[in-house]
Design an enzyme around this catalytic site. Structure first.
Site, PDB file in Angstrom:
ATOM      1  N   GLU A 155     102.839   8.041  16.753  1.00 21.16           N
ATOM      2  CA  GLU A 155     102.314   8.912  17.821  1.00 21.16           C
ATOM      3  C   GLU A 155     102.231   8.211  19.174  1.00 21.16           C
ATOM      4  O   GLU A 155     102.359   8.854  20.216  1.00 21.16           O
ATOM      5  CB  GLU A 155     100.942   9.459  17.434  1.00 21.16           C
ATOM      6  CG  GLU A 155     100.984  10.531  16.338  1.00 21.16           C
ATOM      7  CD  GLU A 155     100.902   9.956  14.934  1.00 21.16           C
ATOM      8  OE1 GLU A 155     101.001   8.712  14.800  1.00 21.16           O
ATOM      9  OE2 GLU A 155     100.742  10.728  13.972  1.00 21.16           O
ATOM     10  N   PHE A 176      88.606  15.201   5.733  1.00 16.61           N
ATOM     11  CA  PHE A 176      89.822  14.391   5.698  1.00 16.61           C
ATOM     12  C   PHE A 176      90.566  14.497   7.034  1.00 16.61           C
ATOM     13  O   PHE A 176      90.766  15.584   7.557  1.00 16.61           O
ATOM     14  CB  PHE A 176      90.731  14.864   4.558  1.00 16.61           C
ATOM     15  CG  PHE A 176      92.035  14.114   4.502  1.00 16.61           C
ATOM     16  CD1 PHE A 176      92.054  12.751   4.236  1.00 16.61           C
ATOM     17  CD2 PHE A 176      93.237  14.769   4.750  1.00 16.61           C
ATOM     18  CE1 PHE A 176      93.256  12.049   4.205  1.00 16.61           C
ATOM     19  CE2 PHE A 176      94.438  14.068   4.716  1.00 16.61           C
ATOM     20  CZ  PHE A 176      94.446  12.704   4.446  1.00 16.61           C
ATOM     21  N   GLN A 177      90.950  13.373   7.566  1.00 20.53           N
ATOM     22  CA  GLN A 177      91.646  13.279   8.861  1.00 20.53           C
ATOM     23  C   GLN A 177      90.889  13.958   9.997  1.00 20.53           C
ATOM     24  O   GLN A 177      91.483  14.564  10.884  1.00 20.53           O
ATOM     25  CB  GLN A 177      93.078  13.820   8.762  1.00 20.53           C
ATOM     26  CG  GLN A 177      93.965  12.917   7.889  1.00 20.53           C
ATOM     27  CD  GLN A 177      95.443  13.170   8.057  1.00 20.53           C
ATOM     28  OE1 GLN A 177      95.874  14.293   8.321  1.00 20.53           O
ATOM     29  NE2 GLN A 177      96.242  12.120   7.898  1.00 20.53           N
ATOM     30  N   LYS A 183      92.444  23.955  13.023  1.00 23.03           N
ATOM     31  CA  LYS A 183      93.551  24.527  12.257  1.00 23.03           C
ATOM     32  C   LYS A 183      93.383  26.025  12.008  1.00 23.03           C
ATOM     33  O   LYS A 183      94.343  26.789  12.076  1.00 23.03           O
ATOM     34  CB  LYS A 183      93.685  23.787  10.922  1.00 23.03           C
ATOM     35  CG  LYS A 183      94.877  24.252  10.111  1.00 23.03           C
ATOM     36  CD  LYS A 183      95.113  23.400   8.880  1.00 23.03           C
ATOM     37  CE  LYS A 183      96.393  23.878   8.188  1.00 23.03           C
ATOM     38  NZ  LYS A 183      96.682  23.087   6.982  1.00 23.03           N
ATOM     39  N   MET A 221     104.403 -14.152  30.071  1.00 19.43           N
ATOM     40  CA  MET A 221     103.363 -14.131  31.099  1.00 19.43           C
ATOM     41  C   MET A 221     102.095 -14.832  30.599  1.00 19.43           C
ATOM     42  O   MET A 221     101.426 -15.526  31.352  1.00 19.43           O
ATOM     43  CB  MET A 221     103.051 -12.694  31.513  1.00 19.43           C
ATOM     44  CG  MET A 221     102.224 -12.580  32.774  1.00 19.43           C
ATOM     45  SD  MET A 221     102.990 -13.393  34.196  1.00 19.43           S
ATOM     46  CE  MET A 221     103.867 -12.035  34.963  1.00 19.43           C
TER      47      MET A 221
END
Lengths: 590, 168
Positions: free
Chosen positions: A65, A127-128, A177, A494
């Site tokens: 993602e 969940f999630q 959802k 760097m």
């Protein structure tokens, strides 16, 4: 608030009956979205199902993602349209946080749609489940949690407006959802206009104030113009060019502002700041009137703020009122869209131009030309080992300066900024504010989708590229023939440079001891891998890579391991305290 | 630069997350919140917040700009910049024996407070006034034991016809 517009005497309009998911897709279509960067998961499966039935919007399946956010970001920076991301709840949205913060810091318009668990489970540690709006609040311009089907269309309209107007930024829409259930359909109409009473970004300045600025600008004996990303985001490069030409003043760009003014023009002094040119930084330090446009006086630009432009009157033009006098107190501010303000200024400044002291200006230019003689970007060439600077110079020559260049973060980013001369806006795409390693490759995907016919190059380093390397798979799936130029010095360059300067060469954990074979790695992803390790091979092999228009070529360039980025202003020092080489002392320069 | 006390009045959209946006801005940018009060207004779509912060002049102007930038903020004003009225409410539960009762009653009268609950061992007092008055009253308790103290935080409103509800 739903407003229905009925014209008397006509029969009421018939509305489309759509599910929440279908409404989302319709909203995106109405906003002219052509790409969605995303990754499916439980909470967004209804939306993906609705997406399956549309051919107007192309979905780009990333491999992480974070890649989706950077790709949408790169797309937005290149073409100016908001980048759109679709991810699932929980880890889907938490993986987006770095990308959101990156876009937020650099004011990039983006819309992130994240699925949320169904309303009845919100707050139950389902969940999630993650508190998406809570987590992303500090890294978005605004965010929404949708609580009813009826409000979806209005929220989308508001989100696009907020993301793209004023100082742009990412806006997140979190949608449970159950609201996307395909079986529940409601009337849909996309609002033509939306009024947000608490959001009024555009402020226009009075003619009197613009004239005041014009007068001050033309009173300068040692003027300097310093412009940033606001020129590019505000699409104001034409107006800027007109102004700079009218005035014949010197101009510098910030890292984010490169391309806002043509780098090959003789009035351009190069980038300023920590790794800016000698002439740009010296001119900043000595100027008597500074015109700052669409820039925010970032600490990498100002150095020690107490020694910043010590003798200058400062005029600041910016779209964001909170940028004014945030770091450096300014004498005059003009708040509004940079293009509009510059247009007005161009008009109003004409009668004042005759007040410019030509003799002083000539003297000032003579001083600047003297500074230029330092040739601060020159470096020691070598026959045995490839100098990283020469890679960018060669790339610039081969592409004739026409490529879109994305970068990751570190030494390679600075060299790309210093040696690739950008003449046009939106061509230089990097994470300037947040400094996000891993940005370059996914950003290049977004750019390539926006401009499939142009050369798109990702300049990266062997440390940065590994942070989002999985997107090589996305590039294969959608045949995105990006050119990855990996400046491989086997160090986090760097970090190593700072450890050399400030930690007596104790290279704590900055050495990449177990690097992959990048050519084989590229091959395994279905791409072409080339390694270059001899200076004599550099030009022919880079040319060969650029010629393969339809393939992604990963060019692994083995470069000088201990090359440093110069000039450098160490943190907390002033513009006239630059180091031009390892041996140069501050006093020699001041 | 010297830090001064500022009373900031905000009208915010009565929407999900508005309060955390404001609180988050303060914590993210390192401003302190001395006290904070939120309640609905006569317009049900809007909540009014009053908060008190200690800031120097440079910081307060940046803070006001940052608050204004929040999408949910409808209007914001630093009341300390103009003539305004300030009130705070105190609920104070005191432990008191028979000997202390008269003294507490006397102090309550002097400060024009009210005793709103009495048990055989406690008095609960309500007092409204400017913050200084509240503090003076608390200080005047001396050795009387405070069982519990609740303060509303400052509330402020500008004098005259001025209104924050003249939307920005």
């Amino acid at each position: 608030m739903k407003k229905m517009y009925h014209v008397q005497g006509r029969k009421p309009r018939e509305y489309m009956k759509l599910s929440g998911s279908e409404i989302i897709i319709e909203c995106l279509k109405k906003e002219g979205v052509d790409f969605i960067f995303g990754y499916p998961g439980g909470a967004v499966l209804h939306i993906y199902d609705a997406l399956f039935n549309t051919d107007k919007i192309k979905h780009i399946l990333v491999r992480h993602e974070q890649g989706a956010t950077h790709a949408a970001d790169g797309y937005a920076r290149a073409c100016g349209k908001p980048g759109v991301v679709l991810v699932t709840s929980g880890p889907g949205i938490t993986n987006c946080v770095t990308g959101l913060a990156t876009a937020h810091m650099d004011s990039v318009p983006m819309i992130i749609i994240s699925g949320q668990v169904s309303r009845q489970y919100v707050g139950s540690d389902a969940f999630q489940e993650a508190d998406a709006t809570g987590i992303t609040r500090p890294v978005t311009k605004h965010n929404f949690l949708i609580d009813s089907r009826e409000s979806i269309a209005e929220v989308f309209k508001k989100a696009f407006k907020i993301a793209t107007t004023g100082r742009p930024g990412p806006v997140l829409i979190d949608i449970p959802k159950d609201l996307t259930d395909p079986n529940v359909k409601i009337n849909f109409e996309y609002p033509k206009k939306v009024n947000i009473r608490s959001y009024k970004p555009a402020i226009s300045e009075s003619e009197a104030k613009i004239q005041q600025a014009a007068k001050l600008i033309c009173s300068a004996k040692k003027p300097m113009i310093y412009t940033g990303g606001g020129i590019i985001l505000g699409n104001a490069h034409k107006e800027l060019n007109t102004l700079v030409k009218k005035l014949n003043f010197p101009i510098t760009n910030t890292l984010m502002g490169l391309g806002g003014y043509p780098a090959t023009d003789k009035q351009f002094l190069g980038m300023l700041g920590m790794h800016g040119t000698y002439e740009a930084n010296m001119a900043m330090h000595d100027c008597d009137v500074l015109l700052a446009i669409g820039a925010r006086f970032d600490d990498r630009v100002t150095g020690d703020t107490s020694k910043f432009c010590p003798s200058a009157k400062i005029i600041h033009i910016d779209v964001d009122p909170s940028s004014i006098s945030k770091i450096i107190e300014v004498d005059l501010s003009l708040i509004g869209e940079t293009s509009k303000i510059l247009k007005a200024l161009n008009k109003s400044i004409s009668p004042f131009l005759k007040h410019i002291n030509k003799t002083s200006l000539k003297k000032w230019w003579a001083q600047i030309d003297k500074w230029k003689l330092k040739k601060c970007l020159s470096y020691k060439k070598s026959k045995n080992i490839i100098k990283p600077q020469s890679v960018i110079e060669t790339l610039y020559e081969i592409t004739k300066g026409q490529a879109y260049v994305t970068s990751d973060v570190g030494q390679h980013q600075m060299w790309a900024a210093q040696y690739y001369k950008f003449d046009k806006p939106n061509r230089w795409i990097n994470s300037g504010g947040l400094g996000t390693m891993g940005f370059g490759l996914p950003a290049a995907m977004g750019v390539k989708l926006a401009y499939p016919k142009s050369d798109v190059i990702c300049v990266t380093g062997e440390a940065s590229i590994l942070m989002c390397i999985q997107e090589l798979a996305t590039c294969l799936q959608y045949r995105l023939p990006i050119k990855v130029i990996n400046l491989n010095n086997r160090y986090m360059g760097m970090v190593r440079q700072w450890q050399e300067f400030f930690y007596e060469g104790r290279y704590a954990m900055s050495y990449m001891e177990a690097l992959p074979d990048f050519t084989q790695l590229a091959n395994s992803f279905g791409h072409i891998g080339i390694q270059i390790d001899k200076p004599s091979d550099l030009e022919p092999k880079l040319k060969e890579a650029m010629k393969m228009k339809d393939r992604l070529v990963f060019v692994d360039v083995i470069t000088d391991q201990e090359e440093n980025v110069y000039p450098m202003i160490k943190s907390g020092q002033a513009h006239n305290e630059m180091h031009l080489s390892p041996t140069s002392k501050d006093t020699e320069l001041a | 630069m010297k830090e001064r006390r500022h009373i900031i009045s905000l009208l915010v959209e009565n929407e999900f997350g508005s309060l955390s946006r404001i609180a988050g801005l303060f914590s993210a940018r390192g401003y302190n919140i001395h006290c904070l009060n939120v309640a609905p207004t006569n317009d049900e779509s809007i909540s009014r917040m009053t908060l008190v912060t200690l800031c120097d002049d440079l910081k307060i102007s940046q803070l006001m700009k940052q608050l204004n930038k929040l999408v949910d903020v409808v209007n914001v004003k630093d009341l300390t910049e103009e003539t305004h009225i300030e009130r705070e409410m105190l609920l104070l539960k005191l432990k008191c024996n028979k000997k202390q009762r008269d003294e507490i009653k006397r102090l309550t009268d002097i400060f024009r407070a009210r005793i709103i609950d009495v048990t055989d061992t406690t008095y609960t007092i309500e007092l409204t006034g400017a913050t200084e008055k509240i503090l003076a009253f608390i200080n005047s308790m001396g050795k009387i034991k405070i069982i519990e103290m609740v303060r509303s935080g400052a509330l402020g409103i500008s004098r005259g016809i001025d209104s924050l509800e003249n939307i920005k």
